[in-house]
Structure formats: structure tokens, C-alpha cells
Design a protein around this motif. Structure first.
Motif, short mmCIF file in Angstrom:
data_model
loop_
_atom_site.label_atom_id
_atom_site.label_comp_id
_atom_site.label_asym_id
_atom_site.label_seq_id
_atom_site.Cartn_x
_atom_site.Cartn_y
_atom_site.Cartn_z
N LEU A 1 -12.07 -19.68 -22.54
CA LEU A 1 -12.01 -19.71 -23.82
C LEU A 1 -11.67 -18.26 -24.49
N LEU A 2 -11.94 -17.25 -23.97
CA LEU A 2 -11.73 -15.96 -24.56
C LEU A 2 -10.27 -15.68 -24.30
N VAL A 3 -9.39 -16.02 -23.40
CA VAL A 3 -8.18 -15.86 -23.07
C VAL A 3 -7.38 -16.60 -24.22
N ILE A 4 -7.99 -17.98 -24.31
CA ILE A 4 -6.90 -18.80 -25.21
C ILE A 4 -7.26 -18.30 -26.49
N CYS A 5 -8.47 -17.96 -26.88
CA CYS A 5 -8.67 -17.61 -28.19
C CYS A 5 -7.91 -16.24 -28.72
N LEU A 6 -7.75 -15.35 -27.77
CA LEU A 6 -7.03 -14.16 -28.16
C LEU A 6 -5.70 -14.72 -28.26
N ILE A 7 -4.99 -15.44 -27.47
CA ILE A 7 -3.67 -15.87 -27.72
C ILE A 7 -3.43 -16.60 -29.08
N ASP B 1 -8.39 -0.38 -49.20
CA ASP B 1 -6.84 -0.70 -49.51
C ASP B 1 -5.95 -0.42 -48.42
N ALA B 2 -6.27 0.53 -47.50
CA ALA B 2 -5.26 0.88 -46.60
C ALA B 2 -5.05 0.02 -45.51
N ILE B 3 -6.16 -1.12 -45.28
CA ILE B 3 -6.20 -1.77 -44.13
C ILE B 3 -4.97 -2.71 -44.22
N GLU B 4 -4.38 -3.00 -42.80
CA GLU B 4 -3.23 -3.95 -42.91
C GLU B 4 -3.60 -5.21 -42.05
N GLN B 5 -2.64 -6.23 -42.11
CA GLN B 5 -3.08 -7.37 -41.26
C GLN B 5 -3.51 -7.18 -39.99
N ASP B 6 -2.34 -6.25 -39.20
CA ASP B 6 -2.01 -6.05 -38.06
C ASP B 6 -3.49 -5.44 -37.42
N GLU B 7 -4.01 -4.30 -38.39
CA GLU B 7 -5.42 -3.77 -37.89
C GLU B 7 -6.52 -4.89 -38.11
N VAL B 8 -6.50 -5.72 -38.91
CA VAL B 8 -7.34 -6.72 -39.04
C VAL B 8 -7.36 -7.53 -37.61
N VAL B 9 -6.21 -7.87 -37.26
CA VAL B 9 -6.07 -8.56 -35.78
C VAL B 9 -6.86 -7.80 -34.67
N MET B 10 -6.54 -6.57 -34.88
CA MET B 10 -6.72 -5.65 -33.43
C MET B 10 -8.30 -5.60 -33.47
N ILE B 11 -9.05 -5.43 -34.59
CA ILE B 11 -10.36 -5.38 -34.80
C ILE B 11 -10.93 -6.27 -34.60
N SER B 12 -10.39 -7.67 -34.84
CA SER B 12 -10.86 -8.98 -34.44
C SER B 12 -10.85 -9.42 -33.02
N VAL B 13 -9.72 -8.79 -32.25
CA VAL B 13 -9.72 -9.14 -30.82
C VAL B 13 -10.92 -8.30 -30.11
N ALA B 14 -11.06 -7.04 -30.44
CA ALA B 14 -12.24 -6.43 -29.74
C ALA B 14 -13.72 -6.99 -30.29
N PHE B 15 -13.84 -7.52 -31.32
CA PHE B 15 -14.93 -8.37 -31.60
C PHE B 15 -15.31 -9.44 -30.79
N LEU B 16 -13.92 -10.15 -30.37
CA LEU B 16 -14.04 -11.45 -29.66
C LEU B 16 -14.20 -11.25 -28.34
N VAL B 17 -13.90 -9.94 -27.84
CA VAL B 17 -14.27 -9.71 -26.40
C VAL B 17 -15.60 -9.32 -26.38
N VAL B 18 -16.23 -8.41 -27.09
CA VAL B 18 -17.62 -8.53 -27.02
C VAL B 18 -18.43 -9.78 -27.31
N LEU B 19 -18.14 -10.43 -28.05
CA LEU B 19 -18.82 -11.61 -28.34
C LEU B 19 -19.03 -12.65 -27.01
N PHE B 20 -17.74 -12.79 -26.24
CA PHE B 20 -17.78 -13.40 -25.13
C PHE B 20 -18.36 -12.76 -23.90
N SER B 21 -18.48 -11.39 -23.96
CA SER B 21 -19.18 -10.81 -23.04
C SER B 21 -20.60 -11.09 -22.99
N VAL B 22 -21.25 -11.10 -24.14
CA VAL B 22 -22.67 -11.22 -24.17
C VAL B 22 -23.33 -12.74 -24.02
#
Length: 858
Positions: A483-489, A272-293
Motif C-alpha cells: 500500500l505504501l508503494v502504490i500510495c507514493l506512486i 508564502d514561499a512553499i510550492e506544490q512540489d515541496e508539499v509533495v515531498m513533505i507528504s512523501v516523508a510523512f507517508l513513509v513514517v506513517l506506514f512504518s509505525v
């Protein structure tokens, strides 16, 4: 160190076609044949080298401007060694894709890879489809849920199943999918390419032709003629293809953003304590890992994540069945399409808004076609019909059953409908599936960019082949990080799932509509099926997609316009590159050197012939390139043997190694100048190092010369058997096409006579002297001549091979209009300066390079 010689505009070279030597047809058969030729057909029978010259007696190297040249002639064509033969199969990196020889175990592995690469996108659509739909059209009762479910079910059935799996997948180009594969397929059956480097010999590549029915042949020929004669239609077709490809690239940006954001958003249900901003930051970390592999390749990653996708689809089905049994099985009524009508009747405009969200259930449909190069058609069809589609249907039915009893849970319906005891395992699997789905359109983007690069519509980039078994599995580093840069934007600027979903729909629908148009052309031109079926397909699916498109465009101002801007930028990059490449090639054709100038220079080319072989790379497939004249005027010496090497892409996925290289002799034998056209398909791998390339080139050249000598010997044998006294007898000749010709002169007498009327070199003069010699002495002289030439080649090879590179740039003329100057002098020049050099594929050391720059005014 490479030498760079800057030169001015090459506008003084003549482009006059002075010779029309009769060249040999490139044949697959090992049997010789006779070909009837007249002046009208000279362009076809002489094939691609109108300005090239072969001094063998049977080739009749006669100027086309010679008034005494006969109007008709017969030439005997034979098998020509035009290729690198089977040795080329030993080149590192040359792989073949063969799905039919796999055993059961290999097919199971392939099925897992198919799940991991192709179906990740469409498989994760239950994460967000209902959430976006009901955010635009809130639930007002049980019937609204059933109506929305009915929309989703029939969208799934009509678009992914009927359109793509049952129709579009069969429009593949020899196993290659995507908008450019369709364009290539059309280019192969009609000359609609704007780049004027098509050659008659290209049609003899074994993979070039398709066996097609002929019931609607007349209509097909009319369409073909219309496409070939209309420059406007050619440009319109190219614009459609480029627009579709730009949408695929845009899809490669928005797919990771949507999939990862919706999966990580499940945290708001579990914590319940998770906010949308935190969801965005976790998503950014996941995307960086995704494009790295991504660099680890499709096979490795696909095999690793394939079982995870299998578990995901099984989980979808299991949760769906659980919710159906627990909440309400009456949602099965949604299979009755009348509920769609009732849904629109009750909600009117809101239901129309909801169409944009409904389309999200079909996202990834284009990926099935664009990623076709990685797998076979049958593997994708079977996996979708028997696993993916049933699991998706059960998943949506279960969510609808949950919503009937819990209409307030629409915002995160998937995670809310998961039984509490298995929430976190399912959450983990959902995130893994989302990461996999994000790769789906990324791999499709790589494939489309490689195709567009090969067909002259995208700047050259470094392409890494990640599989030694499948040629189509590639990785493009620059595009991956771009694609990673545009996706993060996109993720950081559009944090709402609804807005990203709208952008997602725009990208998907853009690709779908372009595919519908191109497949319709394929149906008319190539499949030649009944016009009623074609019109039904085009009207129904184009109308359906336009209806969806009108819905997503209505909400474009909410932030999804970013993806449209990105697609327009990619479109402009491709169009500018194609436009500049076309202008450059056309200018090189106009300014090529005339054969008159080559004869005036003589066999020494007006300079010193130094020992060695010079490989002059150029894009010209006909005549002597103007850049060669700048080498002659700039350098104090030229190599004793010169080979013009042209790397040419043809509109087929793969060119067999045995048909890849064409050789022609340019000028008389004493000049020691040859042409080599290296033909590649847009799916072919080019990984030869320069030592391997040189070895194969010289071996193939020696085979070409030996076969040429054999053909000469065959002609001399024919000379002995010909009865020259009986010249008044009429002869009948049956041509390869079945035509019957009556000839009043012996076959060879006309050719030998015409070639002796106008001797144009020492070689042809020597043949006149040899005509009176005994046959045995002729054979002996021919053998000695062959050995001398082969020895000359070996000595030249021992002296070293140098790569002569001509960098031809273009600039707009002063009187050109402003837009043209802007496009050519700045945009195209920037792209050309920053793209990958073509020679990079051969990894030639700098000590073997010599470069000359040349600027063309266009």
C-alpha cells in the motif's frame, strides 16, 4: 530436512463412495438420543464422513451397496468428544474479545481508541471537502455557499448517520464488519459459497445460527432456495463481494494520499514561499513514517493518537463556533433542504460536478463498518452521534460563514478560516489528525484481507496479531508495504488535490454501493423485515450513490483512472485465487481413494507400519485424500497411526474452542486411522506451536476413544435389556423433531442383526463371538480393549510425530481453452508459489516434515 517427492497426475484414483457408515451426530448436549434414519436421509445423519468408518457395534458399519441392508434403521447418538475442550484456551495467542465487562476507565480508553482508529478519516474531511467542491463549481454569491453547505449537511446526515450508524452497523457478523463479513453472514444462512466443503455439522456450531423473526419467513425461504439453486446468482454475489473488497483496498491507498496532502497543503497558507512540489515531498516523508509505525498495532497507536483526535474534533467545533459568531450566522438556513434544489437550479451541470467533492464529507463511513472488528457497535454509534457528528457540523457551518465574507479563500478554506493566533497549533493538530486518518482505511484493509483469505478468496499471507486482548487487531506486513508503494506512486503522479479527491470518491462509492446491495440481501434473507422497508432502503441509497458515482466517473480521465486500474488488478487476484482453489478442491474430491481399495490393502495398508504418528494435512473434509495413496506408493513404510488433519474455515467470525475439532474413525479399528477436522472462523487466531498442537491433539484423541468406548458399553447394556423374544410387538418412537414412528422390531436387534450379516473386519467378527459371553466378561474385555488402544496411542506418540504434507498443484488440461490455461498455469500458479504455506502457522521444524507433491489435471 524436508523430503520432496515429485509425482505425476493423480487421475487414476476412484472417487466411488463405497461405504455409508452411520456416524454419530455431533451434539452439544450431554444426553444420548435416538435418531431415525432411512436411506434418503443417510447423507444428513452420517454427516460429513460418508467414506469414514467406525467399527463400534452401534454404528453399524454396513456398505451402502449391500442389498440386505435395511431401508430404515434407528441409531442411538450420544455426546461425542469432538473437540480440544477447555485445554485449548491455554494456547498462547488465543484471545477473546469482550467489551461488556469493562469498567468506566476501560470504556473511556476504548472511546479514545475508537476516535483514533475509526473516525480519523471522516474527521479530516473538512480539510478538503469545500476546496474540491468550489474548484468544480466556483462561488457566484452567498446563496451558492448556503446551497453547497446544505448538500454537505444532508450528505453527512444521510450516509454516515442514517445508513451506516443506524442500519449497516447492525448487519455485522457477530461484531465483524466489512463486505466479506456480510458475505459470510449470507453464506451461513444460504449455501451460496462456491467452495464445496460445507458440512452439516458446521450448522451445529453455537455461533453459526442467529435468532431471526419469522413474519416474512416464506419470502426468506424462497430467496434462500433461489440463491442456493442458481450458480449464476452465486457467482454474481461473489463478484459483488470481491468488487467491494477491491474498492476497500483501493481506498486504503487513496485515503493516506488525500489526508496527508491536504493537511500538509496548509503550509501554503502559513508560508508564502512553499510550492506544490515541496508539499509533495513533505507528504512523501510523512507517508513513509506513517506506514512504518503501522506494525506497532491498533491498540498502541490508537491509544496514543486518540487524545489527539479528541483535541482535533474539539478544535473543529471551536473554530466553527468562532467563525459563526464572527462572520455570519445566516448559514444556519442551510438545514432547510430547499436550498439544495435552488443550488442545482442556479448551477445545473456545475452543481452536478460538485457532487463528487460533496461526497468527500462522508469518506470514512465505510471505515466505521470495516473497522467494526476492533470495537463494539455501541461505542462507535455513541461516539459518532454525540461527538463526531456535532463537531463536523459546526466545522462546516463555520467554514461556510467564512466563505460568505471571503469567497476568494475557497482553495484552502479550512486553514484560511483559522484565527491567526492559533494557526500553527491547529496546523500541527491537523497534520497529526491526517496521519491518523490515513491509518483508518489501512486497518480496514487488513481486516478485509484476513476475512477474504479465510474464506478462500485471497492468497495466504503472514498475519501479525498486535493485541493480546482483541483478536481482530492485526497487521499484514506485505500489504502494508505494498500500500505504501502504490500510495507514493499516486501522490507523485497525481499531485492535485482535486484529482486525488476524484479518485477518492470512486473508491468510496464503489464500496458503498456493494455494501448497500449486500445489506439489502441481509434484510431480505436474515432480518426478514417488511418488503416496503427493504425496497425503500435499497432504492433510496442505491439511487443516491449512483448519482454521486455518475459525477465522479465523468472526471475519471483526469488521472483518477489509476485507482480504478488498481482496483481491477486486486479484483482479478482475488477472483483467480478463488477460481483456482475451487477447481483444486473439486478435483481432490473426485480423485479421493475408495474404501474398497483401503479394505483390499488391509490394516497394514499394503506396506510396513512403522512406530509413530503421521499427521497428514489436506484440504479434503470427506473421504481419504488421493495424496495418501501417493504416500503409500512412494514410501517404504507408513506410520502405525495416521490422522488426516483438515484445516477448515467456516463462515463465522469465531469458532468456540470447545467446538473446534471434530474426530472420526476412518476404516476399522485395526487400521488406526482417524480424521480430525479443525474448524476456524475467519477472525480466529492460529498461533499454536507444533508441540502444543501435538499435545492437545493426542489428549483429545484419547478422550474421543474413551467416549467411544462408553457409547459401546451403553449399547451392550441396551442389548441385555432388550426382549428379543417379543419381536412381534409394535413399538412407538418419538424422534427429536417430534415425529412418531411405529417399529415392528426391537430397536437394537435390527442393528446388531444387520451388522452381523456382513462382517467386514476382524473387529466386527469378534463382536459376534462376544455376543454369547456374560455381561461382566464383555465389560472386562471392553476395558482391556480400551486400555490397549490408549497404550498404543501413547507408544506411537513416544515414537514421534511427523507432519506429512501433500502439495497438490493443478494444471489445465491440453484441450482446455486458452484463457483457462493462462489463468491456471500462470496466474494461479504464480500466486500459489508466492503465498504463505499453511503449515507455517505451526512452526514445524524441517526434521519433522515429509512432503509429497501431486499434480491434478483440471
Amino acid at each position: 530436512m524436508a523430503e520432496e517427492v515429485g509425482l505425476g497426475s493423480g487421475g487414476s484414483s476412484s472417487s466411488k463412495r463405497d461405504t455409508n457408515g452411520v456416524g454419530l451426530s455431533s451434539m452439544d448436549s450431554l444426553e444420548s438420543r435416538w435418531v431415525f434414519q432411512d436411506e434418503d436421509d443417510s447423507e444428513i445423519n452420517s454427516e460429513e464422513d460418508d467414506d469414514d468408518y467406525d467399527d463400534a457395534p452401534h454404528l453399524a458399519g454396513v456398505d451402502s451397496d449391500d442389498e440386505d441392508a435395511p431401508d430404515q434403521r434407528l441409531i442411538r447418538t450420544g455426546p461425542r468428544i469432538d473437540s480440544f475442550d477447555v485445554e485449548a484456551l491455554e494456547v498462547p495467542g488465543v484471545q477473546r474479545s469482550d467489551y461488556e465487562d469493562f469498567g468506566i476507565g476501560r470504556k473511556i480508553i476504548l472511546a479514545f481508541q475508537t476516535l483514533g482508529v475509526v473516525f480519523g478519516d471522516v474527521g479530516t474531511s473538512p480539510l478538503y471537502t469545500f476546496s474540491v467542491m468550489f474548484s468544480k463549481a466556483p462561488i457566484n454569491g452567498k446563496e451558492d455557499v448556503i446551497g453547497a453547505l446544505s448538500l454537505v449537511l444532508y450528505t453527512l446526515i444521510l450516509i454516515p448517520l442514517v445508513k451506516y450508524v443506524l442500519v449497516v452497523l447492525w448487519a455485522n457478523d457477530d461484531g465483524e464488519g466489512g463486505t466479506f463479513a456480510l458475505y459470510s453472514l449470507i453464506c451461513r444462512h444460504a449455501k451460496v459459497s462456491l467452495l464445496p466443503n460445507q458440512l452439516p455439522s458446521d450448522a451445529r456450531i453455537s455461533s453459526f445460527r442467529l435468532k431471526v423473526p419469522s413474519a416474512e419467513l416464506e419470502r426468506s425461504l424462497k430467496i434462500k432456495e433461489r440463491l442456493e439453486t442458481s450458480l449464476t446468482l452465486k457467482k454474481l454475489l461473489l463478484i459483488l463481494v470481491l468488487a467491494g473488497t477491491s474498492m476497500v483496498i483501493a481506498d486504503g491507498v487513496v485515503t493516506p494520499a488525500m489526508s496527508v496532502m491536504s493537511a500538509v497543503g496548509g503550509l501554503k497558507v502559513g508560508v508564502d514561499a512553499i510550492e506544490q512540489d515541496e508539499v509533495v515531498m513533505i507528504s512523501v516523508a510523512f507517508l513513509v513514517v506513517l506506514f512504518s509505525v503501522q506494525k506497532f498495532g491498533t491498540s498502541k497507536v490508537g491509544l496514543a493518537v486518540g487524545p489527539a483526535l479528541f483535541i482535533w474534533f474539539c478544535s473543529l467545533a471551536a473554530i466553527g463556533i468562532y467563525n459563526l459568531v464572527k462572520y455570519d450566522t445566516s448559514v444556519l438556513r442551510a438545514f432547510n433542504p430547499v436550498h439544495i434544489y435552488l443550488y442545482f437550479k442556479r448551477n445545473s451541470v456545475k452543481a452536478w460536478y460538485a457532487l463528487g467533492g460533496c461526497l468527500l464529507c462522508a469518506t470514512g463511513s465505510e471505515a466505521m463498518f470495516a473497522d467494526l472488528c476492533y470495537f463494539s457497535v455501541q461505542s462507535i454509534q455513541l461516539t459518532f452521534v454525540f461527538l463526531v457528528l456535532p463537531c463536523l457540523l459546526l466545522g462546516y457551518l463555520g467554514q461556510a460563514a467564512y466563505l460568505i465574507n471571503n469567497p476568494s479563500g475557497a482553495e484552502q478554506v479550512f486553514f484560511s478560516s483559522i484565527p491567526s493566533g492559533v494557526f500553527w497549533p491547529i496546523f500541527l493538530i491537523a497534520n497529526i489528525a491526517a496521519l491518523i486518518a490515513s491509518r483508518t482505511m489501512t486497518t480496514a484493509t487488513f481486516s478485509c484481507i484476513k476475512q477474504s483469505t479465510a474464506l478462500g478468496c485471497f492468497p495466504r499471507l503472514k498475519i501479525v496479531h498486535t493485541s493480546r486482548k482483541f483478536m481482530g487487531q492485526i497487521y499484514i506486513p506485505v500489504i502494508n508495504w505494498f500500500l505504501l508503494v502504490i500510495c507514493l506512486i499516486v501522490v507523485c503522479s497525481i499531485s492535485s488535490i482535486n484529482e486525488i479527491g476524484n479518485a477518492y470518491g470512486i473508491a468510496e462509492l464503489g464500496v458503498m454501493m456493494m455494501t448497500t446491495v449486500l445489506v439489502t440481501i441481509v434484510m431480505l434473507l436474515i432480518w426478514q423485515i417488511n418488503i416496503v422497508i427493504v425496497l425503500s432502503f435499497a432504492i433510496f441509497f442505491l439511487g443516491l450513490e449512483l448519482t454521486f458515482f455518475s459525477s465522479v466517473l465523468w472526471s475519471v480521465a483526469d488521472g483518477s483512472w489509476i485507482i480504478l486500474v488498481f482496483a481491477v488488478i486486486m479484483f482479478l487476484i482475488m477472483y483467480v485465487w478463488n477460481y483456482g482453489s475451487k477447481l483444486k478442491y473439486e478435483t481432490e474430491v473426485k480423485q479421493k481413494l475408495s474404501m474398497d481399495l483401503m479394505r483390499e490393502l488391509g490394516c497394514n495398508l499394503g506396506t510396513i507400519r512403522a512406530p509413530g504418528i503421521g499427521l497428514l494435512y489436506n484440504e479434503l473434509v470427506k473421504g481419504v485424500p488421493a495424496i495418501f495413496g501417493h504416500f503409500l506408493t512412494t514410501l517404504p513404510a507408513i506410520h502405525s497411526m495416521v490422522i488426516f488433519v483438515s484445516i477448515k474455515y467456516v463462515p463465522v467470525p469465531v469458532v468456540p474452542q470447545s467446538e473446534r475439532f471434530l474426530f472420526r474413525r476412518v476404516c476399522p479399528k485395526s487400521y488406526h486411522i482417524f480424521r480430525c477436522i479443525a474448524r476456524y472462523g475467519y477472525k480466529d487466531v492460529r498461533k499454536e506451536n507444533h508441540q502444543t498442537f501435538e499435545q492437545l491433539l493426542i489428549e483429545s484423541l484419547e478422550k474421543f476413544i474413551r467416549r467411544e468406548a462408553q457409547e459401546r458399553q451403553l449399547e451392550s447394556d441396551g442389548d441385555e435389556d432388550t426382549d428379543y423374544e417379543d419381536t412381534s410387538l409394535s413399538r412407538v418412537f418419538i424422534g427429536p423433531n417430534g415425529s412418531v414412528y411405529s417399529l415392528a422390531v426391537p430397536l437394537l436387534a435390527e442393528i446388531v442383526g444387520s451388522s452381523n450379516k456382513n462382517p467386514i473386519s476382524e473387529a466386527s467378527t469378534s463382536e459376534e463371538v462376544k455376543a454369547d459371553l456374560p455381561a461382566d466378561q464383555l465389560i472386562s474385555d471392553a476395558e482391556h480393549g480400551l486400555e490397549r488402544e490408549l497404550s498404543f496411542i501413547r507408544k506411537a506418540k513416544e515414537s514421534g510425530v511427523v507432519y506429512l504434507l501433500g502439495h497438490g498443484d493443478i494444471r489445465a488440461r491440453k484441450e482446455s481453452w486458452f484463457i483457462k490455461k493462462l489463468v491456471i498455469n500462470y496466474f494461479y500458479a504464480f500466486l500459489r508459489k508466492n503465498c504463505r504455506r499453511g503449515i507455517a502457522n505451526l512452526s514445524v521444524p524441517h526434521s519433522h516434515l515429509m512432503q509429497v507433491g501431486m499434480t491434478y489435471m483440471v
